[in-house]
Design a protein around this motif. Structure first.
Motif, PDB file in Angstrom:
ATOM      1  N   PRO A   1      46.221  44.497  24.088  1.00  0.00           N
ATOM      2  CA  PRO A   1      46.202  45.859  24.628  1.00  0.00           C
ATOM      3  C   PRO A   1      46.494  45.882  26.125  1.00  0.00           C
ATOM      4  CG  PRO A   1      43.975  45.084  24.243  1.00  0.00           C
ATOM      5  CD  PRO A   1      44.906  44.044  23.695  1.00  0.00           C
ATOM      6  N   SER A   2      47.189  46.926  26.558  1.00  0.00           N
ATOM      7  CA  SER A   2      47.519  47.074  27.974  1.00  0.00           C
ATOM      8  C   SER A   2      46.546  47.999  28.695  1.00  0.00           C
ATOM      9  CB  SER A   2      48.937  47.633  28.138  1.00  0.00           C
ATOM     10  OG  SER A   2      49.869  46.757  27.589  1.00  0.00           O
ATOM     11  N   GLU A   3      45.962  48.926  27.950  1.00  0.00           N
ATOM     12  CA  GLU A   3      45.042  49.887  28.559  1.00  0.00           C
ATOM     13  C   GLU A   3      43.647  49.285  28.650  1.00  0.00           C
ATOM     14  OE1 GLU A   3      45.169  53.538  26.434  1.00  0.00           O
ATOM     15  OE2 GLU A   3      47.351  53.601  26.423  1.00  0.00           O
ATOM     16  N   LEU A   4      43.024  49.484  29.796  1.00  0.00           N
ATOM     17  CA  LEU A   4      41.687  48.946  30.011  1.00  0.00           C
ATOM     18  C   LEU A   4      40.660  49.738  29.203  1.00  0.00           C
ATOM     19  CD1 LEU A   4      41.761  48.390  33.866  1.00  0.00           C
ATOM     20  CD2 LEU A   4      42.041  46.685  32.092  1.00  0.00           C
ATOM     21  N   SER A   5      39.681  49.016  28.670  1.00  0.00           N
ATOM     22  CA  SER A   5      38.594  49.676  27.951  1.00  0.00           C
ATOM     23  C   SER A   5      37.572  50.205  28.950  1.00  0.00           C
ATOM     24  CB  SER A   5      37.938  48.689  26.988  1.00  0.00           C
ATOM     25  OG  SER A   5      37.276  47.686  27.718  1.00  0.00           O
ATOM     26  N   ASP A   6      36.595  50.948  28.443  1.00  0.00           N
ATOM     27  CA  ASP A   6      35.553  51.493  29.324  1.00  0.00           C
ATOM     28  C   ASP A   6      34.760  50.384  29.998  1.00  0.00           C
ATOM     29  OD1 ASP A   6      36.302  54.049  28.650  1.00  0.00           O
ATOM     30  OD2 ASP A   6      34.853  54.187  26.995  1.00  0.00           O
ATOM     31  N   ILE A   7      34.473  49.333  29.256  1.00  0.00           N
ATOM     32  CA  ILE A   7      33.709  48.217  29.822  1.00  0.00           C
ATOM     33  C   ILE A   7      34.523  47.516  30.899  1.00  0.00           C
ATOM     34  CG2 ILE A   7      32.652  45.993  29.287  1.00  0.00           C
ATOM     35  CD1 ILE A   7      32.014  47.142  26.520  1.00  0.00           C
ATOM     36  N   ALA A   8      35.811  47.325  30.654  1.00  0.00           N
ATOM     37  CA  ALA A   8      36.668  46.676  31.653  1.00  0.00           C
ATOM     38  C   ALA A   8      36.773  47.532  32.913  1.00  0.00           C
ATOM     39  CB  ALA A   8      38.053  46.414  31.067  1.00  0.00           C
ATOM     40  N   LEU A   9      36.820  48.833  32.750  1.00  0.00           N
ATOM     41  CA  LEU A   9      36.856  49.721  33.923  1.00  0.00           C
ATOM     42  C   LEU A   9      35.556  49.640  34.710  1.00  0.00           C
ATOM     43  CD1 LEU A   9      38.617  52.861  32.413  1.00  0.00           C
ATOM     44  CD2 LEU A   9      39.529  51.289  34.120  1.00  0.00           C
ATOM     45  N   ARG A  10      34.432  49.590  33.991  1.00  0.00           N
ATOM     46  CA  ARG A  10      33.131  49.479  34.658  1.00  0.00           C
ATOM     47  C   ARG A  10      32.988  48.173  35.409  1.00  0.00           C
ATOM     48  NH1 ARG A  10      28.485  49.841  30.745  1.00  0.00           N
ATOM     49  NH2 ARG A  10      30.232  49.924  29.339  1.00  0.00           N
ATOM     50  N   LEU A  11      33.515  47.097  34.830  1.00  0.00           N
ATOM     51  CA  LEU A  11      33.422  45.777  35.459  1.00  0.00           C
ATOM     52  C   LEU A  11      34.539  45.520  36.461  1.00  0.00           C
ATOM     53  CD1 LEU A  11      32.442  43.655  32.343  1.00  0.00           C
ATOM     54  CD2 LEU A  11      30.961  44.416  34.197  1.00  0.00           C
TER      55      LEU A  11
ATOM     56  N   VAL B   1      37.809  45.012  36.030  1.00  0.00           N
ATOM     57  CA  VAL B   1      38.693  43.926  35.626  1.00  0.00           C
ATOM     58  C   VAL B   1      40.127  44.352  35.894  1.00  0.00           C
ATOM     59  CG1 VAL B   1      39.470  42.548  33.658  1.00  0.00           C
ATOM     60  CG2 VAL B   1      37.068  43.161  33.869  1.00  0.00           C
ATOM     61  N   ALA B   2      40.909  43.442  36.453  1.00  0.00           N
ATOM     62  CA  ALA B   2      42.314  43.735  36.724  1.00  0.00           C
ATOM     63  C   ALA B   2      43.076  43.860  35.406  1.00  0.00           C
ATOM     64  CB  ALA B   2      42.917  42.632  37.585  1.00  0.00           C
ATOM     65  N   PRO B   3      44.079  44.736  35.356  1.00  0.00           N
ATOM     66  CA  PRO B   3      44.834  44.915  34.108  1.00  0.00           C
ATOM     67  C   PRO B   3      45.514  43.636  33.619  1.00  0.00           C
ATOM     68  CG  PRO B   3      45.285  46.715  35.609  1.00  0.00           C
ATOM     69  CD  PRO B   3      44.468  45.721  36.359  1.00  0.00           C
ATOM     70  N   ILE B   4      46.013  42.813  34.526  1.00  0.00           N
ATOM     71  CA  ILE B   4      46.687  41.576  34.105  1.00  0.00           C
ATOM     72  C   ILE B   4      45.690  40.589  33.505  1.00  0.00           C
ATOM     73  CG2 ILE B   4      46.568  40.448  36.362  1.00  0.00           C
ATOM     74  CD1 ILE B   4      49.526  40.253  33.956  1.00  0.00           C
ATOM     75  N   VAL B   5      44.481  40.558  34.044  1.00  0.00           N
ATOM     76  CA  VAL B   5      43.442  39.686  33.490  1.00  0.00           C
ATOM     77  C   VAL B   5      43.057  40.168  32.104  1.00  0.00           C
ATOM     78  CG1 VAL B   5      41.060  38.897  33.786  1.00  0.00           C
ATOM     79  CG2 VAL B   5      42.578  39.015  35.754  1.00  0.00           C
ATOM     80  N   TYR B   6      42.919  41.477  31.955  1.00  0.00           N
ATOM     81  CA  TYR B   6      42.571  42.053  30.658  1.00  0.00           C
ATOM     82  C   TYR B   6      43.656  41.747  29.630  1.00  0.00           C
ATOM     83  CZ  TYR B   6      40.726  45.529  27.405  1.00  0.00           C
ATOM     84  OH  TYR B   6      40.209  46.144  26.315  1.00  0.00           O
ATOM     85  N   LYS B   7      44.914  41.826  30.055  1.00  0.00           N
ATOM     86  CA  LYS B   7      46.039  41.549  29.151  1.00  0.00           C
ATOM     87  C   LYS B   7      46.018  40.082  28.712  1.00  0.00           C
ATOM     88  CE  LYS B   7      50.195  42.705  27.481  1.00  0.00           C
ATOM     89  NZ  LYS B   7      50.433  43.706  26.482  1.00  0.00           N
ATOM     90  N   TRP B   8      45.764  39.163  29.640  1.00  0.00           N
ATOM     91  CA  TRP B   8      45.764  37.738  29.285  1.00  0.00           C
ATOM     92  C   TRP B   8      44.533  37.339  28.470  1.00  0.00           C
ATOM     93  CZ3 TRP B   8      49.715  34.873  28.732  1.00  0.00           C
ATOM     94  CH2 TRP B   8      50.860  35.106  29.488  1.00  0.00           C
ATOM     95  N   VAL B   9      43.424  37.998  28.692  1.00  0.00           N
ATOM     96  CA  VAL B   9      42.255  37.744  27.846  1.00  0.00           C
ATOM     97  C   VAL B   9      42.537  38.209  26.423  1.00  0.00           C
ATOM     98  CG1 VAL B   9      39.860  38.429  27.413  1.00  0.00           C
ATOM     99  CG2 VAL B   9      40.559  37.750  29.700  1.00  0.00           C
ATOM    100  N   GLY B  10      43.174  39.372  26.299  1.00  0.00           N
ATOM    101  CA  GLY B  10      43.575  39.847  24.975  1.00  0.00           C
ATOM    102  C   GLY B  10      44.580  38.905  24.327  1.00  0.00           C
TER     103      GLY B  10
END
Length: 140
Positions: A91-101, A103-112
């Motif tokens: 996923p490319s869109e950040l979740s609510d938890i990722a926004l609260r924490l 988290v950078a979008p690129i990090v979120y993308k690579w974790v996914g």
């Protein structure tokens, strides 16, 4: 060739032992920042040396046998395809938890991507296991 393999293995075991000792010193000297930094630097250096030796060992093993070279390149190609598929499924869109924490979008993308690659590899292993059982049953 066997002597080289044994030397690399012995050096790797020695380096891992020194890294473990250095990691244990981190807990002993945790109050002293200079000692802690020194232990971390030793640990990082030794881990890098072990990784270099393992890659060197793999490269020597690959180039010593031409059939192994083809199989390894095929496996690396499959791994690259698996990572690319995992990246596009992430996923490319950040979740609510990722926004609260924060988290950078690129990090979120690579974790996914890492999670997707793990799932795909897991199901690939299960599929290979089942297909090998079927192949053995058909062959017999």
């Amino acid at each position: 060739m066997d002597k080289l393999i044994k030397r690399i293995a012995n050096i790797s075991v020695l380096i891992i032992t020194i890294a473990a000792i250095s990691a244990s010193f981190i807990y002993l000297f945790s109050e002293k920042e200079a000692a802690l930094n020194w232990c971390f630097n030793i640990l990082y250096l030794l881990v890098i040396i072990v990784i270099i030796l393992l890659v060197l060992f793999a490269v020597i093993g690959i180039f010593s046998n031409k059939k192994q070279l083809f199989k390894t390149l095929l496996l690396l190609g499959c791994c690259v395809v698996l990572i690319v598929i995992g990246y596009f499924l992430a996923p490319s869109e950040l979740s609510d938890i990722a926004l609260r924490l924060e988290v950078a979008p690129i990090v979120y993308k690579w974790v996914g991507t890492a999670m997707n690659v793990t799932y795909l590899a897991f199901f690939g292993v299960i599929l290979a296991f089942i297909s090998s059982i079927i192949y053995v049953k058909i062959k017999n």
